[in-house]
Structure formats: structure tokens, C-alpha cells
Design an enzyme around this catalytic site. Structure first.
Site, short mmCIF file in Angstrom:
data_model
loop_
_atom_site.label_atom_id
_atom_site.label_comp_id
_atom_site.label_asym_id
_atom_site.label_seq_id
_atom_site.Cartn_x
_atom_site.Cartn_y
_atom_site.Cartn_z
N GLU A 13 -1.66 32.15 -20.28
CA GLU A 13 -1.58 30.78 -19.75
C GLU A 13 -0.92 29.83 -20.75
O GLU A 13 -1.33 29.73 -21.90
CB GLU A 13 -3.00 30.29 -19.42
CG GLU A 13 -3.04 28.92 -18.76
CD GLU A 13 -4.45 28.54 -18.30
OE1 GLU A 13 -5.42 29.27 -18.61
OE2 GLU A 13 -4.57 27.50 -17.63
N LYS A 53 0.42 25.95 -21.95
CA LYS A 53 -0.12 24.59 -21.91
C LYS A 53 0.77 23.65 -22.71
O LYS A 53 1.44 24.07 -23.66
CB LYS A 53 -1.55 24.60 -22.46
CG LYS A 53 -2.33 23.35 -22.17
CD LYS A 53 -3.83 23.57 -22.31
CE LYS A 53 -4.58 22.26 -22.15
NZ LYS A 53 -6.02 22.41 -22.12
N HIS A 77 -3.42 28.69 -11.84
CA HIS A 77 -4.66 27.95 -12.00
C HIS A 77 -4.49 26.65 -11.23
O HIS A 77 -3.80 25.74 -11.69
CB HIS A 77 -4.96 27.67 -13.48
CG HIS A 77 -5.78 28.73 -14.11
ND1 HIS A 77 -6.34 28.61 -15.35
CD2 HIS A 77 -6.19 29.93 -13.62
CE1 HIS A 77 -7.05 29.70 -15.62
NE2 HIS A 77 -6.95 30.51 -14.60
N ASP A 91 -4.34 16.58 -18.30
CA ASP A 91 -4.98 17.82 -17.85
C ASP A 91 -6.49 17.59 -17.72
O ASP A 91 -7.28 18.11 -18.49
CB ASP A 91 -4.68 18.93 -18.88
CG ASP A 91 -5.41 20.22 -18.56
OD1 ASP A 91 -5.55 20.54 -17.37
OD2 ASP A 91 -5.84 20.91 -19.51
C1 RNT Z 1 -7.64 25.15 -20.34
C2 RNT Z 1 -7.20 26.19 -19.39
C3 RNT Z 1 -8.19 27.28 -19.11
C4 RNT Z 1 -9.60 26.79 -18.93
C5 RNT Z 1 -10.55 27.82 -18.38
C6 RNT Z 1 -11.97 27.42 -18.55
O1 RNT Z 1 -6.83 24.06 -20.39
O2 RNT Z 1 -6.79 25.60 -18.20
O3 RNT Z 1 -7.77 28.02 -18.05
O4 RNT Z 1 -9.67 25.66 -18.11
O5 RNT Z 1 -10.28 29.04 -18.90
ZN ZN Z 2 -6.32 26.90 -16.60
#
Ligand code: RNT
Ligand code: ZN
Length: 422
Positions: free
Chosen positions: A230, A232, A290, A298
Site C-alpha cells: 500500500e 501513501k 482500500h 487521509d
Molecule cells: C493507513 C493505511 C492502512 C490502515 C489499516 C488499519 O493509512 O490506510 O491500510 O488504515 O491497515
Molecule cells: Zn488503507
């Protein structure tokens, strides 16, 4: 307000006729909508606190705000709340666990040593409900988070600990897949970053890649486990630099055959993940979403039935990406009843999915291919006022879940009888 069977039937008949005029079969739309799984995130139930006991919960870049009473305090309470939530949500479901929801039962065991034993209760429960389990290593809320760093820390011990955690989570995820006969989607999100301007942006990224390679060194059957990394943009307290930026995670996923995880709250405020789906899928077989809602940042607000949610589901459905896109929800709100937060967001996801299947895509694409953008726009706008709510009500009735806001009464009663006593 309770809707009578007769009203639902009248609405259904009316909607059937109107949608048919656009070449849309509402029965087929309902059937298809019921098949696209949405992964329900355990962490809405308890403000991301987890079950380990000593866990610090939503720290290291994320935060839950609000102190509405009735938070689930342990795994049994989460499961009980989830059971009720699931009885009010139509469609196909999976349940998404974080490693911090390990049930340790007083044993001293750390995240680098977790096994399926700490999650067996969850698996047994999921089996009984016939839902698949998804999984997430928890790289936050733990003393081994070293000044905001985990897998990309300059400290060997820190990195090693978190690499081991990643490996354990793969083993556990594979076991979920094996025992439940449903692929476990594992998501890797690491908070690593700096509050203020770094002097070296490259070295942590190189270490992150190296650590991930070590975690993924062993091949795992994709039928058991699908893995995403993921990206960010920034996090709370880590505003200036995120190691796992979009380019890093996208590049990693592409070169290692992983999924990239696109979180709706992890991009610039006007940048939307719905616009990225068909681009990513030109180069990879699967991506993980997500589905969240950022308000200004966020902020992980409960998802509402807004344009972006509709566009996300629309892009999946109209491109036939149901098998390529894993859909997971990711938000946490402690300022309202948490069970209601679950149900509202999940029902909205389902509404958007159903609405996506009700789009007359063939007509729109025909107009587009003929260069008739006037008709495309005209139809897109007309479709917006077709009687969707009648199809949604019929769908809920068919799926044996509450129609309209009937579910709210059930939640209020449960709040009074169960949650308020916690
Ligand atoms: C954090 C990410 C992540 C979390 C979860 C709890 O910014 O979005 O996915 O929100 O794993
Ligand atoms: Zn997330």
C-alpha cells in the site's frame, strides 16, 4: 419507516420497466451485485485497538477520533458486533483481520512469532459464517516501531523484527486460505516516514525494498494468498516524507508480481483512485483497493454514497474487472456508533456496486464509439434519476437484510441492550 412487501413489489415492477428501456435487466444486476466480495475491516469495531492487550492501536501515522460509548473490547465482542452487522449488509463478504487482533490468551508471544494458533478462533468463526478471511501485518502500535520506522529502519534489529513479522503473516494468511478454501488477500502497509524534511530520501527506500524482498522470498501459491503493498502520500506526524510512496509501491508491485494497494485517502485531495484502476490493470493482473473517504486529508471517514465511491465501483464493473480488483473497506470512526459506521459504509459500498450494474454501459459506449458525446452525456445524466432506490429495496428484501432504515432500529436496540453496558 418500514416498507411493505407490496410497496417493494410495486417499486420493483416500475423500476424493471424503466431500466429495461435502457437495455438494463435489473434481475441480472442484482445477481451480479451479490457476487462481488467486499472485505469488511475488523478495525472499525474497536478503533484499531486490537486484541493483543498491550497494543497502542491507531498510532504511527493513523488516528481514530471520537469517544462514542460501546467500543468492542475483545475478539468475542468484535465477532458478536460483526455477526449483527453482517446480517444487515447484502452481498458477498469477506472479513479483514489485522495481526494485532491475535488472541494471545495471556501468553507472552510477540508479533515476530505469531502462528495460526493465535487466529484459530477467527478462522473457526469465519468457517461457520462461510466468509473468507483477509489479513494485514500490523506495522504500527508496537514498541518496535523505531522513531516511525519499521521495514526501512536503519537499525538492523528493528528491520529484522518486522521482516519476521511479515513472514509470519504470510504463513498465517496461507493457512487462512487453506482452511477456508478462499484466497486470503494480505496487505502490507508500513507507516515509515519523517515528520520533517529528510536529508536522505533514497536509503530508506532501498532498505524497504530489500526487506520486502526478504519477506516475499518464499513462493506462495496465489490460490491461497494474494499480496498487495500500500502506497501513501503522507501520514499524521509523518508529513514530509513517506518511504512507501506511490511510485515506490507501484514499481515494487510491477517488478515483483505483487498487487499495488490504492487507498482512496492516500493521494492528493483532487487525485482519485477510480482514475487509476484501468491504468494499473494494463500492467498487473490484480490490484487491491482500500475504499476510504478522506476529508481534507487521509481522515478515514465512513464512506458515503458519493461520486468517487460510485466511480470506483463503476470502473470495476463496466470494465469487467471483478476478478482483478480486490475490494476492501478502510475507515474508522469513533464519533458515532461503531456498528452503525460499519453498516452505513458497507451498505453504501453495496449500493454503489448495484448501481454500477444498473448502468447502461453498452448504450453509453455505443454513443462514445460513434463520437456522439452529446448522447453520452445526456444518457449519463438521465440514468442518474432512474428509480435506483426501488431496485435497492428489492435487492435487500431478496438478500434477507433490512430494507430502508429498518436496520437503524436494530442497531439502536443493540446499543441499548449490549453496547451501552460495555
Ligand atoms: C493507513 C493505511 C492502512 C490502515 C489499516 C488499519 O493509512 O490506510 O491500510 O488504515 O491497515
Ligand atoms: Zn488503507
Amino acid at each position: 419507516m418500514s416498507t411493505s412487501e407490496k410497496t417493494i413489489q410495486t417499486g420493483y415492477d416500475y423500476a424493471k420497466e424503466l431500466y429495461a428501456a435502457y437495455g438494463v435487466d435489473i434481475d441480472r444486476a442484482m445477481e451480479k451485485a451479490a457476487q462481488l466480495p467486499v472485505s469488511m475491516h475488523c478495525w472499525q469495531a474497536d478503533d484499531v485497538v486490537g486484541c493483543e492487550g498491550a497494543g497502542a492501536g491507531a498510532t504511527d501515522g493513523i488516528a481514530t477520533t471520537g469517544n462514542y460509548p460501546g467500543r468492542a473490547r475483545n475478539a468475542d465482542e468484535i465477532r458478536r458486533d460483526a455477526d449483527l452487522a453482517m446480517s444487515m449488509i447484502p452481498g458477498a463478504k469477506k472479513f479483514n483481520l489485522h495481526a494485532s487482533y491475535a488472541e494471545l490468551n495471556g501468553r507472552k508471544i510477540d508479533r515476530d512469532a505469531y502462528t495460526i494458533a493465535e487466529f484459530q478462533n477467527w478462522v473457526d468463526w469465519a468457517k461457520e459464517k462461510n466468509v473468507g478471511l483477509d489479513f494485514n501485518p500490523t506495522y504500527f502500535g508496537h514498541p518496535m516501531v523505531n522513531n516511525g520506522f519499521t521495514l526501512s529502519s536503519a537499525d538492523d534489529k528493528t528491520r529484522e523484527f518486522w521482516i519476521e513479522h511479515g513472514k509470519r503473516c504470510r504463513e498465517i494468511g496461507a493457512e487462512f486460505g487453506r482452511q477456508l478454501g478462499k484466497t486470503c488477500v494480505i496487505n502490507y502497509w508500513m507507516p515509515d516516514g519523517y515528520k520533517d524534511t529528510p536529508a536522505d530520501t533514497a536509503a530508506p527506500r532501498a532498505r524497504m525494498i530489500d526487506s520486502l524482498d526478504k519477506i516475499f522470498a518464499e513462493k506462495i501459491d496465489e490460490k491461497l494468498v494474494l499480496e498487495g503493498v500500500e502506497s501513501k502520500l503522507f501520514a499524521l506526524g509523518l508529513e514530509s516524507y513517506t518511504v512507501g510512496s506511490h511510485e515506490l509501491m507501484m514499481g515494487y508491485a510491477l517488478t515483483r508480481g505483487k498487487m499495488v494497494t490504492l487507498d482512496a485517502g492516500h493521494f492528493h485531495p483532487t487525485e482519485v483512485i477510480s482514475a487509476k484502476i484501468s491504468a494499473c490493470l494494463q500492467f498487473m493482473d490484480h490490484i487491491l483497493l482500500h475504499v476510504s473517504r478522506g476529508v481534507r486529508w487521509d481522515s478515514d471517514h465512513v464512506i458515503t454514497l458519493d461520486d468517487e465511491l460510485q466511480n470506483i465501483m463503476g470502473e470495476i464493473v463496466r470494465n469487467g474487472y471483478e476478478k482483478n480488483v480486490c475490494v476492501a473497506l478502510d475507515y474508522f470512526d469513533a464519533s458515532i456508533n461503531r456498528l452503525a459506521a460499519w453498516v452505513i459504509g458497507e451498505r453504501n459500498a453495496q449500493k454503489a456496486i448495484l448501481k454500477a450494474y444498473l448502468e447502461p454501459t453498452a448504450l453509453l459506449r455505443k454513443a462514445e464509439n460513434e463520437g456522439d458525446y452529446t448522447s453520452r452525456l445526456a444518457l449519463q445524466e438521465e440514468v442518474k434519476s432512474l428509480p435506483f432506490s426501488a431496485v435497492w429495496d428489492a435487492y435487500c428484501a431478496k438478500q434477507n437484510v433490512p430494507v430502508g432504515d429498518e436496520w437503524l432500529k436494530i442497531v439502536k436496540q443493540y446499543e441499548k441492550d449490549v453496547m451501552s453496558k460495555r
